[in-house]
Scaffold this active site. Structure first.
Site, PDB file in Angstrom:
ATOM      1  N   ARG A 190     -17.057   6.969  22.304  1.00 40.45           N
ATOM      2  CA  ARG A 190     -17.273   5.566  21.900  1.00 40.45           C
ATOM      3  C   ARG A 190     -17.425   5.387  20.396  1.00 40.45           C
ATOM      4  O   ARG A 190     -17.926   4.374  19.927  1.00 40.45           O
ATOM      5  CB  ARG A 190     -18.471   4.948  22.622  1.00 40.45           C
ATOM      6  N   LYS A 225      -7.758  -1.447  10.807  1.00 45.68           N
ATOM      7  CA  LYS A 225      -6.912  -1.563  12.001  1.00 45.68           C
ATOM      8  C   LYS A 225      -6.450  -0.167  12.387  1.00 45.68           C
ATOM      9  O   LYS A 225      -5.902   0.555  11.556  1.00 45.68           O
ATOM     10  CB  LYS A 225      -5.675  -2.410  11.701  1.00 45.68           C
ATOM     11  N   GLU A 259       4.933  -2.960   0.163  1.00 45.91           N
ATOM     12  CA  GLU A 259       3.640  -3.577   0.501  1.00 45.91           C
ATOM     13  C   GLU A 259       2.857  -3.917  -0.773  1.00 45.91           C
ATOM     14  O   GLU A 259       2.057  -4.857  -0.794  1.00 45.91           O
ATOM     15  CB  GLU A 259       2.805  -2.670   1.418  1.00 45.91           C
ATOM     16  N   LYS A 308      -6.087  -6.658  -0.501  1.00 44.88           N
ATOM     17  CA  LYS A 308      -6.305  -6.380   0.922  1.00 44.88           C
ATOM     18  C   LYS A 308      -7.795  -6.467   1.257  1.00 44.88           C
ATOM     19  O   LYS A 308      -8.191  -7.085   2.255  1.00 44.88           O
ATOM     20  CB  LYS A 308      -5.763  -4.984   1.257  1.00 44.88           C
ATOM     21  N   GLU A 340      -8.814 -10.933  11.962  1.00 47.37           N
ATOM     22  CA  GLU A 340      -7.539 -11.649  11.931  1.00 47.37           C
ATOM     23  C   GLU A 340      -7.523 -12.936  12.736  1.00 47.37           C
ATOM     24  O   GLU A 340      -6.658 -13.146  13.577  1.00 47.37           O
ATOM     25  CB  GLU A 340      -6.394 -10.723  12.385  1.00 47.37           C
ATOM     26  N   ARG A 391      -6.250 -13.377   7.324  1.00 45.53           N
ATOM     27  CA  ARG A 391      -5.668 -12.021   7.409  1.00 45.53           C
ATOM     28  C   ARG A 391      -4.202 -12.077   7.850  1.00 45.53           C
ATOM     29  O   ARG A 391      -3.424 -11.178   7.567  1.00 45.53           O
ATOM     30  CB  ARG A 391      -6.496 -11.138   8.347  1.00 45.53           C
ATOM     31  N   ASN A 401       0.823 -10.676   6.788  1.00 40.77           N
ATOM     32  CA  ASN A 401       2.086 -10.512   7.514  1.00 40.77           C
ATOM     33  C   ASN A 401       3.260 -11.177   6.809  1.00 40.77           C
ATOM     34  O   ASN A 401       4.324 -11.342   7.408  1.00 40.77           O
ATOM     35  CB  ASN A 401       1.962 -11.088   8.928  1.00 40.77           C
ATOM     36  N   HIS A 444       6.750 -10.058   7.526  1.00 38.29           N
ATOM     37  CA  HIS A 444       6.691  -9.142   8.667  1.00 38.29           C
ATOM     38  C   HIS A 444       7.317  -9.666   9.957  1.00 38.29           C
ATOM     39  O   HIS A 444       7.603  -8.882  10.853  1.00 38.29           O
ATOM     40  CB  HIS A 444       5.236  -8.723   8.933  1.00 38.29           C
ATOM     41  N   HIS A 450       9.501  -6.876  11.620  1.00 39.38           N
ATOM     42  CA  HIS A 450       9.247  -6.271  12.935  1.00 39.38           C
ATOM     43  C   HIS A 450      10.454  -6.431  13.853  1.00 39.38           C
ATOM     44  O   HIS A 450      10.761  -5.541  14.653  1.00 39.38           O
ATOM     45  CB  HIS A 450       7.998  -6.881  13.581  1.00 39.38           C
ATOM     46  N   HIS A 456       9.315   1.135   7.220  1.00 37.10           N
ATOM     47  CA  HIS A 456       8.603  -0.131   7.392  1.00 37.10           C
ATOM     48  C   HIS A 456       8.726  -1.009   6.141  1.00 37.10           C
ATOM     49  O   HIS A 456       9.043  -2.190   6.218  1.00 37.10           O
ATOM     50  CB  HIS A 456       7.133   0.155   7.716  1.00 37.10           C
TER      51      HIS A 456
HETATM   52  N1  NAD Z   1      -3.546  -0.104   9.945  1.00 39.99           N
HETATM   53  C1  NAD Z   1      -2.945  -0.949   9.160  1.00 39.99           C
HETATM   54  O1  NAD Z   1      -3.527  -1.932   8.696  1.00 39.99           O
HETATM   55  C2  NAD Z   1      -1.521  -0.706   8.778  1.00 39.99           C
HETATM   56  C3  NAD Z   1      -0.939  -1.460   7.754  1.00 39.99           C
HETATM   57  C4  NAD Z   1       0.368  -1.163   7.379  1.00 39.99           C
HETATM   58  C5  NAD Z   1       1.053  -0.147   8.030  1.00 39.99           C
HETATM   59  N2  NAD Z   1       0.456   0.548   9.042  1.00 39.99           N
HETATM   60  C6  NAD Z   1       1.158   1.638   9.728  1.00 39.99           C
HETATM   61  O2  NAD Z   1       1.410   2.667   8.788  1.00 39.99           O
HETATM   62  C7  NAD Z   1       2.510   3.422   9.235  1.00 39.99           C
HETATM   63  C8  NAD Z   1       3.423   3.708   8.073  1.00 39.99           C
HETATM   64  O3  NAD Z   1       2.705   4.459   7.133  1.00 39.99           O
HETATM   65  P1  NAD Z   1       3.433   5.304   5.999  1.00 39.99           P
HETATM   66  O4  NAD Z   1       4.487   4.509   5.380  1.00 39.99           O
HETATM   67  O5  NAD Z   1       2.363   5.900   5.177  1.00 39.99           O
HETATM   68  O6  NAD Z   1       4.266   6.382   6.821  1.00 39.99           O
HETATM   69  P2  NAD Z   1       3.947   7.730   7.577  1.00 39.99           P
HETATM   70  O7  NAD Z   1       2.522   8.020   7.777  1.00 39.99           O
HETATM   71  O8  NAD Z   1       4.838   7.685   8.756  1.00 39.99           O
HETATM   72  O9  NAD Z   1       4.519   8.800   6.529  1.00 39.99           O
HETATM   73  C9  NAD Z   1       5.866   8.721   6.139  1.00 39.99           C
HETATM   74  C10 NAD Z   1       6.459  10.104   5.911  1.00 39.99           C
HETATM   75  O10 NAD Z   1       5.968  10.625   4.690  1.00 39.99           O
HETATM   76  C11 NAD Z   1       5.470  11.943   4.886  1.00 39.99           C
HETATM   77  N3  NAD Z   1       4.405  12.097   3.898  1.00 39.99           N
HETATM   78  C12 NAD Z   1       3.173  11.559   3.909  1.00 39.99           C
HETATM   79  N4  NAD Z   1       2.513  11.849   2.783  1.00 39.99           N
HETATM   80  C13 NAD Z   1       3.349  12.608   2.035  1.00 39.99           C
HETATM   81  C14 NAD Z   1       3.251  13.202   0.753  1.00 39.99           C
HETATM   82  N5  NAD Z   1       2.151  13.045  -0.010  1.00 39.99           N
HETATM   83  N6  NAD Z   1       4.305  13.915   0.300  1.00 39.99           N
HETATM   84  C15 NAD Z   1       5.444  14.042   1.044  1.00 39.99           C
HETATM   85  N7  NAD Z   1       5.592  13.499   2.257  1.00 39.99           N
HETATM   86  C16 NAD Z   1       4.559  12.775   2.742  1.00 39.99           C
HETATM   87  C17 NAD Z   1       5.061  11.992   6.332  1.00 39.99           C
HETATM   88  O11 NAD Z   1       5.089  13.298   6.851  1.00 39.99           O
HETATM   89  C18 NAD Z   1       6.110  11.107   6.989  1.00 39.99           C
HETATM   90  O12 NAD Z   1       7.237  11.850   7.278  1.00 39.99           O
HETATM   91  C19 NAD Z   1       3.181   2.612  10.330  1.00 39.99           C
HETATM   92  O13 NAD Z   1       2.907   3.225  11.569  1.00 39.99           O
HETATM   93  C20 NAD Z   1       2.494   1.264  10.250  1.00 39.99           C
HETATM   94  O14 NAD Z   1       2.406   0.634  11.499  1.00 39.99           O
HETATM   95  C21 NAD Z   1      -0.808   0.290   9.409  1.00 39.99           C
HETATM   96 ZN    ZN Z   2       3.361  -3.857   6.712  1.00 42.02          ZN
END
Ligand code: NAD
Ligand code: ZN
Length: 357
Positions: A119, A140, A182, A223, A233, A237, A241, A244, A248, A261
């Site tokens: 939990r 999130k 972003e 943010k 949200e 918040r 988006n 987005h 999406h 993304h």
């Molecule tokens: N929680 C939230 O508020 C929120 C907001 C925006 C996005 N997201 C989520 O975030 C995710 C995307 O995140 P992301 O763009 O960081 O992608 P990711 O975590 O998928 O990483 C992208 C790629 O980069 C590689 N990588 C990571 N750090 C590295 C580094 N320092 N050097 C070399 N390679 C590296 C990873 O292995 C992966 O292959 C999505 O799933 C999205 O839904 C969440």
């Molecule tokens: Zn986003």
């Protein structure tokens, strides 16, 4: 190093810059000392590149490591369960601490694990991508369902975010592009002058670590301010988006992984700017092309293929599409758009992009 405070249901700090990991043995020593187990959940690619660097800051503690698949594929029920199995096999308890080491995908799944293990146990975000300046802040957490991205998750804030900018130097150009999308989104919804500075960048490889830290800090401040006002949200918040709804839909239509993304968000922002009749659309298209965002893709996809995904968007209701629009930089709002208008705007955008490319 910079520090920002997030006043969420429990306040926490985001530390940005080289040396952020020094804080394990300093500001966060008591948190680590209090844990009966410390588990690092690491993206396997990030572990290959940077785990030994991280572990050098953790030599005072006995740390367990679990690597998970790189990137988006980790946001699965299987990885979620394997994290729980690992924590149980390591005799973790409610007094254990998780460290999420990777990009947004790792942060999302590890955060979800932290929020559900017995939990809820404390966790610290150690983001390693530019995009994660967005995802690591705000609480999130999520994994994906085969019927939709981020469909299973919680709101659960970390105890801290330690963002060591040194790790960003190994990001491939596509991930830099994804993350900068972003960053510019945060500028669009907040600050004209900062937006102009970003729009002047024609090649991300010209950014120094100092420049990047400056932009990341500004993005995190935007943010954090929004999360503080609307943690769950129900209002402002939603402005995060911006871009987005179409993004999406593109991700859904093309299948996750074809576009990053951030690339999808840039295409979505150009569409939202056209719908908004924002004066910076031309400039934004030219910035996007210069920095290698694949705007031409829109010309290869028919609006009707995207429409079903947009109708499923969390913001849409009763067949009408809701978009975050922006007439003036820094003043986002939500507007319902009739399908016909949305379709005509899409065609117009495709033509306009065709003229630039
Ligand atoms: N929680 C939230 O508020 C929120 C907001 C925006 C996005 N997201 C989520 O975030 C995710 C995307 O995140 P992301 O763009 O960081 O992608 P990711 O975590 O998928 O990483 C992208 C790629 O980069 C590689 N990588 C990571 N750090 C590295 C580094 N320092 N050097 C070399 N390679 C590296 C990873 O292995 C992966 O292959 C999505 O799933 C999205 O839904 C969440
Ligand atoms: Zn986003």
């Amino acid at each position: 190093m910079k520090q920002l405070q997030v006043e969420a249901d429990h306040p926490y700090s985001v530390h940005i810059g080289a040396g952020a990991f020094d804080l394990f043995a300093d500001a966060y020593r008591s948190l680590l000392d209090a844990a009966d187990q410390i588990v690092v959940i690491a993206d396997e690619r990030v572990a290959e590149l940077h785990l030994s660097y991280l572990l050098d800051f953790l030599t005072d503690w006995d740390v367990r490591i679990l690597t998970i698949p790189a990137g988006e594929s980790a946001k699965s029920v299987e990885t979620f369960m394997s994290c729980h199995s690992f924590l149980l096999s390591e005799n973790c308890s409610r007094d254990s601490l998780l460290l999420a080491f990777g990009g947004g995908a790792t942060g999302d799944v590890a955060g979800f694990v932290a929020s559900t293990f017995m939990r809820g146990i404390p966790f610290i975000q150690l983001p390693t991508t530019i995009l994660a300046h967005d995802s690591a802040v705000g609480g999130k957490t999520a994994i994906n369902h085969e019927l939709g991205k981020n469909m299973i998750g919680t709101f659960y804030q970390p105890k801290a975010v330690l963002y060591d900018s040194k790790l960003l130097s190994t990001l491939p150009p596509g991930e830099v592009r994804s993350g900068m999308a972003e960053v510019i989104k945060h500028a669009f919804i907040s600050n004209e002058k900062w937006l102009e500075d970003l729009l002047a960048i024609r090649d991300f490889s010209s950014l120094t670590e100092e420049d990047l830290n400056h932009h990341l800090e500004k993005g995190i401040a935007v943010k954090a301010a929004i999360v503080e006002e609307d943690e769950f949200e129900s209002g402002v918040r939603k402005y995060l988006n911006f871009g987005h709804t179409l993004a999406h839909a593109l991700e859904g239509h093309l299948g996750y992984g074809k576009l990053t993304h951030g690339e999808a968000v840039v295409l979505g922002m150009s569409y939202a700017l056209l719908l908004s009749e924002h004066s910076k659309l031309d400039k934004f298209i030219s910035w996007s092309v210069a920095n290698g965002y694949p705007l031409q893709l829109l010309g290869e996809i028919h609006f009707d293929a995207l429409l079903p995904y947009m109708k499923k968007d969390k913001k849409s209701s009763k067949g009408q599409l809701n978009f975050v629009l922006l007439k003036q930089t820094g003043k986002p709002f939500i507007e319902k758009i009739e399908v016909q208008r949305a379709s005509a705007a899409y065609e117009k955008l495709v033509l306009q992009i065709g003229e630039v490319i």
